[in-house]
Enzyme design. Structure first.
Site, short mmCIF file in Angstrom:
data_model
loop_
_atom_site.label_atom_id
_atom_site.label_comp_id
_atom_site.label_asym_id
_atom_site.label_seq_id
_atom_site.Cartn_x
_atom_site.Cartn_y
_atom_site.Cartn_z
CG ASP B 7 -1.85 1.16 1.28
OD1 ASP B 7 -2.25 1.63 0.20
OD2 ASP B 7 -2.21 1.61 2.39
CD GLU B 68 -5.21 0.71 -2.19
OE1 GLU B 68 -5.36 -0.36 -1.56
OE2 GLU B 68 -5.62 1.79 -1.80
CG ASP B 141 -0.91 3.22 6.18
OD1 ASP B 141 -1.07 3.98 5.22
OD2 ASP B 141 -1.08 3.58 7.37
#
Lengths: 185, 185
Positions: B7, B68, B141
């Site tokens: 992420d 992501e 996260d």
């Protein structure tokens, strides 16, 4: 002082190397463009650009790398791709311990042409003039990379090259001196 | 199949590794966050994150890396930093020949919670449930990186993990099966 300018982009990443000489004169060392096809996988594109960047850093061993700040008005998709290449370029320099500076398009224009509102053609014409080239380097990304490298040399000389600072007045002074220098026989 | 989920973020970059087991069950291998101070130089921040990413890739040797996609609604400054880290992460995998897939937040939500409109808390609760963890991994996260890795495992199993494709129906089917699996004693 030798500077590698990087105009980041996924499809065309401009690369330009200049040496600073005495009296604010600047000499061309090499200029080129790293290209990747838009239909290639993102990982392959970034790997290709990173490999070419590594080649240029190994071949020319610059004292500094100047990267253009992403232009805020571009669309989000372009901002993402350009930022990805910017990250790859900054990392390549950082891995070698080479200082990196980021300059905005306005700073580059002001340093090279004397005005932050100069158009692309004016900036490119000044790049050719400053470097004593018979014509403007093509494509535009190549000329932009050289403009960045020249901007960095002059801002460094004027003490305004630190990331986040801006000082068009000092840069313009450097430009005026350099412009006078290019007029000498 | 072992997947590293990333992420991307400059201040906090979530990292999560999962192994796919039989019957769409997924096991936690490791989870963490690479942090850099906001006042550090960009080059130092990217170098720190790249070094940690390399450590994770060397230690866990994933079969795939899932990153992501940058969230379009974020502000331009955040998009730039996140994209820079995204570029660094994709390059790290590409240098090792590890396949990279990019998943959108909606794809991740749909795969993990069964709905593309699930809120963050629902997704995080499902991550903990799927992996059989006593509580939700912190910070967000870290949980998001695990959700990404789980999403990739299931989309790969459903044949929808290719970058640029989207197929919540197949992913939702995988989710339904997995959810049933987590209910088994």
């Amino acid at each position: 002082m030798r500077v590698l300018g990087v105009d980041p982009g996924l499809t065309r990443c401009g690369l330009g190397v200049v040496d600073s000489l005495s009296s604010r004169r600047v000499a061309l060392v090499d200029v080129g463009v790293s290209r990747t096809p838009p239909d290639a996988a993102l990982a392959d594109r970034l790997l290709h650009i990173a490999t070419e960047l590594d080649d240029w850093l190994d071949r020319y061993r610059p004292d500094a790398v100047a990267v253009e700040q992403v232009f805020a008005q571009r669309n989000l998709h372009t901002v993402m791709g350009t930022s990805q290449v910017m990250g790859v370029a900054i990392l390549a320099a950082a891995r070698r311990g080479i200082p990196v500076a980021v300059h905005t398009p306005t700073e580059v224009k002001a340093a090279v042409s004397g005005s932050g509102r100069a158009d692309k053609a004016q900036v490119q014409a000044m790049v050719a003039r400053i470097l004593g080239l018979p014509e403007v380097p093509k494509p535009a990304d190549a000329a932009d990379a050289l403009a960045l490298a020249i901007c960095h040399v002059w801002r460094a000389a004027a003490g305004t090259a630190a990331p986040g600072t801006s000082g068009p007045t000092a840069a313009q002074r450097a430009w005026a001196e350099a412009e006078r220098a290019t007029r000498r026989p």
